[in-house]
Design an enzyme around this catalytic site. Structure first.
Site, mmCIF file in Angstrom:
data_model
loop_
_atom_site.group_PDB
_atom_site.id
_atom_site.type_symbol
_atom_site.label_atom_id
_atom_site.label_comp_id
_atom_site.label_asym_id
_atom_site.label_seq_id
_atom_site.Cartn_x
_atom_site.Cartn_y
_atom_site.Cartn_z
ATOM 1 N N GLU A 434 37.587 -30.190 11.751
ATOM 2 C CA GLU A 434 38.588 -29.258 11.168
ATOM 3 C C GLU A 434 39.320 -28.297 12.040
ATOM 4 O OE1 GLU A 434 38.496 -25.207 8.266
ATOM 5 O OE2 GLU A 434 36.920 -26.743 8.356
ATOM 6 N N ASP A 510 34.114 -26.090 8.969
ATOM 7 C CA ASP A 510 33.661 -24.676 8.886
ATOM 8 C C ASP A 510 32.639 -24.837 7.893
ATOM 9 O OD1 ASP A 510 35.022 -24.312 10.996
ATOM 10 O OD2 ASP A 510 36.710 -22.937 9.991
ATOM 11 N N ASP A 512 32.204 -22.562 5.653
ATOM 12 C CA ASP A 512 32.615 -21.680 4.403
ATOM 13 C C ASP A 512 33.383 -22.359 3.307
ATOM 14 O OD1 ASP A 512 35.154 -22.839 5.861
ATOM 15 O OD2 ASP A 512 35.607 -20.624 6.712
ATOM 16 N N ASP A 514 36.771 -22.884 2.655
ATOM 17 C CA ASP A 514 37.727 -23.516 3.215
ATOM 18 C C ASP A 514 37.197 -24.871 3.682
ATOM 19 O OD1 ASP A 514 39.796 -22.320 2.178
ATOM 20 O OD2 ASP A 514 40.233 -21.276 4.085
#
Length: 660
Positions: A434, A510, A512, A514
């Site tokens: 990403e 990541d 998280d 997102d």
């Protein structure tokens, strides 16, 4: 080089039937004598079409000849008023002599007929070594015999018959030198005769012949009391009908004011097929037109207009879809019999109708009955509309189909791909990372021998309901497909995996919300469009840590330490262990990674990429969880599932463990 004389005497004028003998291919098909015999059958059918004959008998004799017998009016045998020859002789020896001209004034012998040039049987005569015509008319039996187009036995009365007993019998001995094969096409003859029986209600048609290997002749008889409807059902017997067969017969009535003549019109039967090839046959005045023509175009126009009106009336058309004529007519199986006063064909073999007015005629008489039927059979109409809309959507996808970018005949690898040195898929790996910044760290952290990096910009398209033809419109998906060396495919497909470039394809995003979203979008892509990679165990999810705990050095014997925690639970476990060691909070510090880009290459290598220390989860679907997995993907990724998603989130939202 010799000099060729070119003078007045160099010009040759072919007379009588000589043009046919010189260039037979201009007048008939020369693969077999079937077509010249069809001309005789067509003449008998014209008598039946006019209502003067009720039976047509065709027989193939043991000597190779073929005879056609009807019980019509019989060809006139008297002298022609201007030519001074018997009419039956003129018909068989003069090109452009016949009773099918002058139709509109009523001076001709036929109102509707397949013949129009007066060429047909004269061609048959020209290309036959012998031809006999026997006529029963007005209580007398006459006979005339030809050889190679010339009279060898002049017309003579050979007997008497009942006044009501009338008809014509023509027996043909085709001349083998004009044809590639001397054998008749039995299949073509059977199809032709069967069609005549269908198109001529009440007329019995038969074919008598001695099958190969047998000694006794056998007769096949065709008679279709239900006409076109039963005939079409026979044609599509092995195909799967989507709707019942619809049949209609409409001709211009007396007293009609317009461009068409009384009696002109069309009869047709049609249906839509789910599967199988679409059988279609068309005829003009009983003449088969295998290449179609303007009458078929008229039916196509009527069907399209009727179905379009139905779709619009019931508001069935999805947004952005435009239905075209071929979308509606693509799955139609039909039999069409047009009746045209003055047909015009392409070529003497009459394979294609060219009248412009025939399109308007067939469209005019066919549209209203079909539209009425659709509105009386709404379920069938909706099924037809569904088929047409599916065809339209498939067409629109194919028009917009986006291919892989190619150069020098091979797919061009994405420029942002940092490849590995190994080509052995047992050891090499591709990380889908990403963001460009994380991609930069991953490039420095990787083992360049076996690990490749493909950075992705932003979130990948939700491909759950995207057709495979449209996938390459998204640059990220295009690059992924090219990099891994496998094309998109379906669950039941047999994709070629020989081009697979990496044994492990790892999603690295990541830790998280997102990152989880990107992870789900990529998993959707592989689940929907690369299912073979999932089932073969090539897809993985890398798990980078969310937290880092730095422990200060505790004297000379206890150097500084680092711990990485995947999530809050792991962090709590690490802190509990440190507390048990007696370390106070001021002895260590906790930092949270906002993303992969914050990690330096060494940290990324140690935690996420090195085979000895990373966490890499293989993506698998349990054997008994296929339906459940599908329903979850539909609920989470389906465009029309917003309400279900909201209800699910309201119901289960408090159980989610997310770091926001």
């Amino acid at each position: 080089m010799s000099k060729t004389q070119y003078s007045e005497s160099s010009i040759t004028v072919l007379k009588g039937l000589d043009p046919v003998k010189e260039r037979p291919g201009m007048y008939t098909r020369t693969d077999s004598p079937t077509h010249i015999c069809q001309e005789v059958i067509d003449n008998a059918a014209d008598e039946a079409l006019g209502g003067f004959a009720t039976e047509i008998k065709v027989e193939i004799h043991d000597d190779g000849s073929l005879s056609v017998k009807d019980n019509g009016r019989g060809i006139p045998v008297g002298l022609h008023p201007t030519e001074g020859l018997p009419v039956v002789e003129l018909v068989f020896t003069q090109l452009h002599a016949g009773g099918k001209f002058d139709k509109k004034s009523g001076g001709g012998a036929y109102a509707f007929s397949g013949g129009l040039h007066g060429v047909g049987v004269s061609v048959t005569n020209a290309l036959s070594s012998r031809l006999e015509v026997t006529v029963k008319r007005e209580g007398q039996i006459h006979r005339i015999v030809f050889s190679d187009g010339h009279v060898i036995e002049p017309l003579a009365q050979i007997g008497k018959c009942a006044v009501r007993d009338s008809g014509t019998e023509v027996r043909v001995w085709p001349n083998g030198k004009y044809f590639e094969s001397p054998n008749y096409s039995i299949t073509e003859l059977e199809r032709l005769l069967r069609a005549k029986a269908v198109l001529l209600p009440g007329v019995e048609v038969s074919l008598t012949r001695t099958p190969k290997g047998q000694t006794e002749p056998q007769t096949q008889t065709w008679h279709y009391p239900n006409g076109l409807k039963s005939y079409l059902s026979d044609l599509i017997s092995e195909a799967q009908e989507a709707v019942p067969v619809f049949a209609s017969e409409n001709y211009i009535p007396a007293g009609h004011d317009g461009d068409f003549t009384v009696g002109e019109g069309a009869a047709f039967a049609l249906t839509w097929l789910e599967e199988g090839s679409c059988a279609s046959e068309s005829y003009v005045n009983l003449i088969p037109t295998p290449l179609g023509g303007t009458h078929e175009a008229g039916l196509k126009q009527a069907v399209f207009q009727a179905v379009s009106n139905f779709i619009n009336h019931h508001n069935l058309l999805p947004r952005g879809v435009k239905v075209q004529s071929d979308d509606v007519f693509g799955k139609v199986a039909f039999v069409l019999s047009a009746r045209v006063l003055d047909p015009q064909f392409q070529g003497q073999t009459k394979d294609k109708l060219t009248n412009r007015d025939a399109l308007k005629l067939v469209a005019a008489v066919s549209g209203d009955p079909l539209e009425l039927w659709l509105n009386q059979n709404v379920e069938a109409g909706k099924k037809i509309a569904e088929l047409a809309i599916k065809q339209a959507q498939a067409r629109m996808r194919s028009v917009k189909k986006i291919e892989k970018k190619k150069g020098s005949g091979v797919a061009v690898l994405p420029g942002k791909l940092t490849d590995c040195e190994s080509e052995d898929i047992r050891e090499n790996e591709l990380f889908l990372v990403e963001g460009d910044s994380a991609g930069g760290s991953a490039k420095l952290a990787r083992d360049k021998a076996t690990q490749a990096i493909l950075p992705l910009r932003g979130k990948v398209l939700n491909s759950f309901e995207v057709h495979a033809d449209q996938l390459f419109g998204n640059a990220e998906i295009h690059d992924i497909s090219v990099a891994i060396g496998v094309d998109p495919h379906g669950v039941n497909d047999n994709p070629d995996l020989s081009g697979l470039r990496y044994g492990k394809i790892a999603i690295l995003s990541d830790a998280d919300v997102d990152g989880s979203h990107i992870q789900v979008l990529l998993l959707t892509l592989f689940y929907r469009h690369f299912p073979k990679l999932v089932s073969d165990g090539h897809i993985y999810v890398a798990q980078p840590p969310l937290f880092r705990v730095d422990v200060n050095a505790q004297g000379k014997n206890k150097p500084a330490r680092k711990f990485y925690a995947l999530d809050q639970n792991e962090l709590d476990g690490i802190l509990e262990r440190l507390n048990k060691e007696g370390l106070s909070e001021n002895k260590y510090s906790i930092s949270r990674f906002k993303g992969l880009g914050e990690m330096n290459p060494d940290q990324l290598k140690d935690t996420t990429m090195h085979p000895d220390t990373r966490r890499l989860l293989q993506v698998r679907i349990p054997e008994d969880a296929g339906d459940e997995t599908q329903s979850i993907f539909v609920k989470l990724m389906g465009k029309g599932e917003a309400a279900n998603r909201r209800a699910w989130m309201e119901r289960e939202g408090d159980t989610a463990e997310v770091d926001i």
